[in-house]
Design an enzyme around this catalytic site. Structure first.
Site, PDB file in Angstrom:
ATOM      1  N   TYR A  34      -1.748  -0.449  10.477  1.00  0.00           N
ATOM      2  CA  TYR A  34      -1.812  -0.762   9.048  1.00  0.00           C
ATOM      3  C   TYR A  34      -0.525  -0.333   8.353  1.00  0.00           C
ATOM      4  CZ  TYR A  34      -3.489  -0.832   4.216  1.00  0.00           C
ATOM      5  OH  TYR A  34      -3.635  -1.080   2.876  1.00  0.00           O
ATOM      6  N   SER A  36       0.852  -1.188   0.000  1.00  0.00           N
ATOM      7  CA  SER A  36       0.000   0.000   0.000  1.00  0.00           C
ATOM      8  C   SER A  36       0.886   1.236   0.000  1.00  0.00           C
ATOM      9  CB  SER A  36      -0.884   0.004   1.252  1.00  0.00           C
ATOM     10  OG  SER A  36      -1.516   1.256   1.432  1.00  0.00           O
TER      11      SER A  36
END
Length: 250
Positions: A156, A143
């Site tokens: 995350y 990501s």
């Protein structure tokens, strides 16, 4: 279905929705036989049916990638039932909100377990088979959060930074033995990534972010993966970032 990946066998984790499902379909469309793994068996069955209706070949292997035995079994079952594993796509993952102050440590661990350790488990299981075959491709879906941090996305972001570091280390371990290893860092891409977030405010914020006009569609993200895999063997796209055109400052 026939294309640039004809005769290849691929395993895609997180294949029940979003980017993972789109990648699985695109690989089958390009000619690969695809093993699909995720927790939601009904979604896997529906995707297998869709691939087969389009003329492709697919196999469902249910499992939770945060569980080491499930993750390793996904790889071993792919090899046992399909004969080999040429391509591993690690797309299984969750997004969570929250910082360190008053952190829910169980949720923090879960994010690390799924996003990082699930990727480690499948890579560790697949690499010996690829080395024996003398060829392989591993693409780990990271990501843009793996390149930066945020006050309420530390678990995350930490997990994706770790995925990037592990992936590049693996590339350096096995790259000279004809195994290409790549990091794919998507920006805002239409998916269900927000659905697992318990905080309603952050859930709606991320939902809006990945569903705004102009985001990358899951099928477009999948086309990038097929492009990476279709390059000549002497070319390893070791990392790639894909943003929507509208996100100029992210």
């Amino acid at each position: 279905m026939a294309g640039s990946l004809q005769g290849k066998v691929a395993l895609v984790t997180g294949a029940s929705s979003g980017i993972g499902a789109a990648i699985a379909f695109a690989l089958a469309e390009a000619g690969a036989t695809v093993a699909l793994s995720a927790r939601r068996t009904d979604r896997l069955a529906a995707l297998v049916a869709r691939i087969e209706e389009a003329g492709g070949k697919a196999l469902a292997i249910a499992g939770d990638m945060a569980v080491e035995d499930d993750a390793r079994r996904a790889v071993e079952d792919t090899v046992a039932q399909l004969g080999r594993i040429d391509i591993l796509i690690n797309s299984a993952g969750i997004m969570d909100s929250g910082g360190i102050e008053n952190a829910n440590l169980d949720r923090y661990r879960q994010t690390i377990d799924i996003n990082l350790m699930g990727t480690v488990y499948t890579c560790a299981a697949a690499v010996p088979h690829m080395l024996k075959q003398g060829v392989g491709d591993i693409i780990n879906i990271s990501s843009l959060a793996g390149r930066k941090g945020g006050p309420m996305t530390s678990s995350y972001s930490a997990s994706k930074h770790a995925v990037n570091a592990m992936t590049d280390g693996l590339r350096q371990e096995v790259g000279n033995r004809n195994i290409r290893v790549s990091i794919y860092m998507p920006g805002a891409t239409r998916s269900e990534v927000a659905e697992s977030m318990p905080d309603p405010t952050w859930r709606e914020m991320i939902k809006s972010h990945v569903n705004k006009d102009g985001v990358v569609e899951a099928e477009e993200a999948a086309a990038v993966v097929v492009f990476m895999l279709s390059m000549p063997r002497n070319v390893n796209i070791s990392e790639i970032t894909v943003r929507p055109t509208i996100d100029t400052t992210a």
